[in-house]
Design a protein around this motif. Structure first.
Motif, PDB file in Angstrom:
ATOM      1  N   SER A 597      55.832 -29.310  39.965  1.00  0.00           N
ATOM      2  CA  SER A 597      56.710 -29.746  39.411  1.00  0.00           C
ATOM      3  C   SER A 597      58.212 -29.535  39.508  1.00  0.00           C
ATOM      4  N   GLY A 598      59.480 -30.018  38.275  1.00  0.00           N
ATOM      5  CA  GLY A 598      60.677 -29.771  38.403  1.00  0.00           C
ATOM      6  C   GLY A 598      60.900 -29.423  37.482  1.00  0.00           C
ATOM      7  N   ALA A 631      61.353 -27.280  32.040  1.00  0.00           N
ATOM      8  CA  ALA A 631      60.185 -27.134  32.877  1.00  0.00           C
ATOM      9  C   ALA A 631      59.764 -26.688  33.247  1.00  0.00           C
ATOM     10  N   ILE A 632      58.504 -27.186  34.371  1.00  0.00           N
ATOM     11  CA  ILE A 632      57.111 -26.921  34.017  1.00  0.00           C
ATOM     12  C   ILE A 632      57.151 -25.514  35.952  1.00  0.00           C
ATOM     13  N   PHE A 633      56.992 -24.659  34.963  1.00  0.00           N
ATOM     14  CA  PHE A 633      57.486 -23.340  36.029  1.00  0.00           C
ATOM     15  C   PHE A 633      56.015 -23.192  37.088  1.00  0.00           C
ATOM     16  N   HIS A 634      55.263 -23.063  36.858  1.00  0.00           N
ATOM     17  CA  HIS A 634      53.678 -23.189  37.177  1.00  0.00           C
ATOM     18  C   HIS A 634      53.009 -23.785  37.469  1.00  0.00           C
ATOM     19  N   LEU A 635      51.901 -24.672  38.233  1.00  0.00           N
ATOM     20  CA  LEU A 635      51.310 -24.996  38.122  1.00  0.00           C
ATOM     21  C   LEU A 635      50.257 -24.796  38.801  1.00  0.00           C
ATOM     22  N   LEU A 636      48.702 -25.186  38.696  1.00  0.00           N
ATOM     23  CA  LEU A 636      47.034 -24.456  38.963  1.00  0.00           C
ATOM     24  C   LEU A 636      45.994 -25.348  39.189  1.00  0.00           C
ATOM     25  N   GLY A 649      55.303 -23.956  31.042  1.00  0.00           N
ATOM     26  CA  GLY A 649      56.746 -24.016  31.430  1.00  0.00           C
ATOM     27  C   GLY A 649      57.835 -23.689  30.333  1.00  0.00           C
ATOM     28  N   ALA A 650      58.575 -24.346  30.407  1.00  0.00           N
ATOM     29  CA  ALA A 650      59.803 -23.434  30.150  1.00  0.00           C
ATOM     30  C   ALA A 650      59.702 -23.334  27.553  1.00  0.00           C
ATOM     31  N   ASP A 651      58.551 -24.383  27.537  1.00  0.00           N
ATOM     32  CA  ASP A 651      58.578 -24.297  26.556  1.00  0.00           C
ATOM     33  C   ASP A 651      57.578 -23.900  25.230  1.00  0.00           C
ATOM     34  N   THR A 679      55.590 -18.584  32.163  1.00  0.00           N
ATOM     35  CA  THR A 679      56.193 -17.882  33.612  1.00  0.00           C
ATOM     36  C   THR A 679      54.979 -17.997  34.844  1.00  0.00           C
ATOM     37  N   ARG A 680      53.629 -18.165  34.602  1.00  0.00           N
ATOM     38  CA  ARG A 680      53.020 -18.238  35.126  1.00  0.00           C
ATOM     39  C   ARG A 680      51.599 -18.869  34.568  1.00  0.00           C
TER      40      ARG A 680
END
Length: 843
Positions: A597-598, A631-636, A649-651, A679-680
């Motif tokens: 993710s970016g 932004a998408i801060f974290h993927l799982l 993400g940021a939204d 954030t996570r």
């Protein structure tokens, strides 16, 4: 990490015995031990104190590269470094440092020696008289002056000559001093009365340096001159019946042509049984005073041609000997300190201490604290840890001195634990001590991650200052730590697949692989870019193992995992390109799907076999959002939920995709505090629970046991909020759910410098069990755990949309309206400020 005291170190005989045991255990002769051979060889030795499981754990720590074998180099390296780490924690009860110049303002040290009794020219030597609270300074103004070593009050001035006094020496048996003058004179004085007891005028050459020592009941004096010769004299007192006072007698014993230029220092060391001298010709000369005195070893110049004897000159100014470390340190025109082991065949230094920006003019050991002190001509003093060859402290004296703005002499007073520097006057720098527990209670910088290691039942944490701490889960104690993992900030960390090694990334673009059990750097991986590494991951695809990283260079960098240990930087195996903004997160799903993710909200699904992008998508309304809300801060990956991919993400929104076909499954706002980014995300092993965390330190637990990875379904009732609580005072940087026996724990870290452990009940609700770095440790005592104060949840009705293959449609984020009432909870058992807010989200 540091080495313990000399008495604690394994000697050569013990090491050879241990190697013999190692070789006998190697039944197949392969040069390494497997687990069974290791257990057979060392089980009896260690079994008295360790269980079989603990011995197996020790084997795993030594075999950090997970190749299933331990060779002799791995074994000895681990023993050395692990002992150093343990010793540092034991010796951490006392940490020492010199005060900065600004800290001396207004103290007796600030004005020491500044009086009418100061020398009129530069001081050439500072000599500490042991046992007498007295310091002697000799100067170019032709005088030697005595000072009280505690207050630096002036005691006496002696006019020696009209020219320079180049050096002084002290004879302990007779309590006499010798002074060398550039006008080819040696003068001798009583160190108590300061009266002259003799002189030697009209020498053949100018004496430049002196060294004194005892040879049984006799006293010896070595004189180095301006033509490279070292002359040794015997001195003694002969009583004259007609003269009640003893008279001084001096006899020349030997004359040694050791150098071809000025001799800058000479000294005899009893435990080395050698006379050591250095010169402007760039050589360091070591030899005894017996029959082989003329066959002294010339160590050559340490900075030219590898230190070979006879190399072209680079001036040497001084040296010192460490009886504890059995090492000579030399300094000179070059900007580094060289460390030598005398009487070796190579005649080369074994290490350099680099860091000065100008020529180093003085060095002195302080063995009690395992330190070396060096001083350069730019008035910079550095304190080195001799156990790690690392600079502990740098002091820059910004005082302007006259007639020359430099430190012309220095000495260390071990009795008062003070450093004495001199120009035209003497200045004292006291060594300060502070309690070790103030240093090793945890992190004092933002924590980037906290990782649980089930192999060793430890928690490994890292911070932005590039420090890694290893904690014992049973006691909460800091097992050991190591620093300087990166030149700049450390930004991310992860374990390898076996949990034996730690992977770290930095903001300088570097990736490093560590044996976190002893702090050994196993590999250095070069990304090819000096930009920040934001995410790092270890993965296994088919039979191949990879280390994957992404960051501000917008590329996915892939290295093959190698088992060899090397200092050289390893180039990437390949890179995957496609992102147009910084990569923030990486996740992997067996057998070969990689998700990234970016910062712009773009999400890529890659086939790791081919490196081809299978799917790329982003929120349909991403282009309409502010840049910092995309932004998408974290993927799982949720492997038990039909391998759904979850992102935050940021939204403040949660999103779920089907990674196989790229379809959006569900999207909703998570209902955290207004304006806070997520954030996570974290989950339990069965993917029954989901946790979201935000930039304000709040965490929310969700029941996702009924979530299904089917596009187009209304999942609003399948994601049920369980509890919302404040875990930290700052942004949450990592979360991990793990099960240990019958106990369920939740590990969190934050940029507020804290790492916390939460005990979770069967429904996923937390109680604060302990905070790392704070004692007493109460993890094993459920009665001492503190229930959290939940934040009252508001109603949430969320618009959602059915995703389509390829990610062409996504739920639109519902506009958020907040009542504006924020109510502080009066009772807060966690000690954290918890807030209650009502959140209403319009449909």
């Amino acid at each position: 990490m540091v080495r313990g005291s000399t008495n604690d170190q394994m000697n050569l005989d013990q090491l050879m015995e241990l190697k013999a045991v190692f070789q006998r255990a190697d039944r197949d002769g392969g040069g390494s031990l497997d687990l069974d051979e290791f257990m057979c060889a060392f089980g009896k030795v260690l079994g008295r104190n360790l269980t079989r499981e603990q011995i197996r754990s020790l084997y795993m720590k030594i075999d950090a590269n997970s190749d299933g074998s331990v060779d002799w180099d791995e074994f000895t390296n681990f023993m050395l470094l692990e002992n150093q780490a343990t010793s540092e924690m034991q010796e951490g009860a006392c940490s020492v440092e010199f005060p900065e110049p600004s800290d001396l303002t207004g103290t007796p040290y600030a004005a020491a020696g500044r009086s009418a009794h100061c020398h009129k020219d530069m001081i050439e030597k500072v000599l500490v008289i042991p046992g007498q609270d007295k310091v002697i300074s000799s100067s170019r103004d032709g005088t030697i002056r005595a000072w009280h070593s505690g207050t630096l009050a002036h005691l006496k001035t002696i006019r020696v000559c009209r020219s320079w006094v180049t050096d002084t020496a002290y004879f302990q048996l007779s309590n006499r001093m010798a002074a060398a003058c550039i006008d080819r004179t040696l003068a001798f004085y009583d160190a108590s009365s300061y009266e002259s007891v003799g002189s030697m005028p009209d020498l053949e050459t100018s004496p430049l340096c002196l060294g004194s020592w005892n040879d049984g009941a006799d006293e010896r004096l070595a004189v180095g001159d301006d033509v490279g010769v070292v002359t040794v004299y015997a001195t003694w007192s002969a009583s004259d019946r007609e003269t009640p006072q003893a008279s001084l007698r001096v006899e020349k014993l030997t004359k040694l042509r050791r150098h071809t230029d000025w001799v800058t220092k000479v000294a005899f060391y009893e435990d080395l049984n050698a006379l050591v001298s250095c010169s402007l010709d760039g050589t360091l000369n070591v030899g005894d005073l017996g029959r082989r005195a003329r066959d002294a070893q010339s160590l050559g110049n340490p900075h030219v041609n590898g230190g070979a004897a006879g190399a072209s000159s680079k001036e040497l100014y001084g040296f010192d000997w460490s009886p504890s470390f059995k090492v000579l340190a030399s300094c000179g025109l070059e900007r580094s300190v060289s460390l030598w082991i005398p009487n070796t065949r190579t005649g080369k230094p074994f290490a350099f201490l680099a860091g000065h920006n100008a020529s180093v003019c003085h060095v002195s050991f302080y063995d009690e604290q395992q330190m070396l002190i060096s001083c350069s001509v730019d008035k910079t003093v550095k304190i080195w840890d001799m156990r790690m060859h690392r600079c502990l402290q740098t002091i820059t004296d910004k005082t302007h001195y006259r007639p020359e703005d430099r430190l012309s002499a220095f000495a260390f007073d071990p009795h008062r634990a003070q450093l004495l520097t001199a120009s035209g006057s003497i200045r004292s720098w006291p060594l300060l001590k502070r309690a070790g527990q103030e240093v090793y209670t945890g992190h004092d910088q933002p924590v980037i991650a906290a990782l649980y290691n089930p192999n060793f039942h430890q928690v490994v944490t890292g911070d932005e200052a590039a420090q890694v701490c290893v904690w014992d889960l049973e006691t909460g104690g800091l097992s050991f730590h190591f620093r300087n993992c990166h030149a700049g900030k450390m930004t991310c960390m992860s374990f390898d697949g076996a949990g034996r090694r730690l992977l770290t990334g930095g903001n300088d673009g570097s990736v490093r692989v560590w044996n976190f059990s002893n702090g050994q750097c196993l590999r250095h991986l070069a990304s090819g870019s000096p930009t920040e590494i934001s995410s790092i991951l270890f993965l296994t695809e088919s039979q191949q193992k990879y280390i994957v990283a992404g960051g501000w260079n917008r590329k996915v960098i892939v290295w093959k995992d190698e088992t060899h240990i090397g200092a050289s930087a390893c180039a990437p195996d390949r890179s995957l390109e496609g992102h147009t903004e910084d990569i923030l997160s990486i996740a992997f799903l067996q057998p070969n799907l990689l998700a990234t993710s970016g910062y712009d909200g773009a999400l890529f699904i890659w086939n790791m076999d081919s490196g081809v992008v299978k799917h790329s998508f982003s929120a349909p309304d991403a282009a309409t959002k502010e840049v910092d809300k995309r932004a998408i801060f974290h993927l799982l990956f949720l492997q038990q939920r039909t391998q759904a991919l979850c992102g935050c993400g940021a939204d403040g929104c949660l999103r779920f995709w089907n990674a196989k076909d790229g379809a959006l499954l569900w999207a909703q706002h998570a209902g955290h505090r207004r304006g806070e980014a997520l954030t996570r995300v974290a989950t339990d092993p069965d993917n029954l629970l989901l946790y979201t965390a935000d930039t304000a330190g709040f965490i929310k637990a969700w029941d996702i046991s009924e979530f299904v990875a089917v596009p187009g379904l209304d999942q609003s009732k399948r994601l049920r909020e369980l509890i919302h609580w404040r875990a930290h005072d700052g942004s949450v940087t990592s979360m991990e759910f793990f099960i240990r026996g019958d106990e369920r724990f939740f590990l969190t870290s934050s940029d507020d410098h804290s790492v916390r452990m939460w005990a979770m009940d069967a429904q996923g609700r937390p109680s604060l069990a302990a905070t790392f770095g704070q004692l007493p440790w109460t993890l094993a005592d459920p009665a001492s755990h503190t229930p959290v104060t939940p934040v009252r949840a508001g109603r949430a009705s969320v618009r959602f949309g059915a995703g389509f293959p390829g990610g062409g449609s996504e739920a639109a984020e519902a506009p958020e309206t907040v009542s504006g009432e924020v109510e502080e909870v009066a009772t807060d058992p966690t000690g954290l400020a918890a807030f209650v807010e009502s959140v209403e989200m319009g449909g």
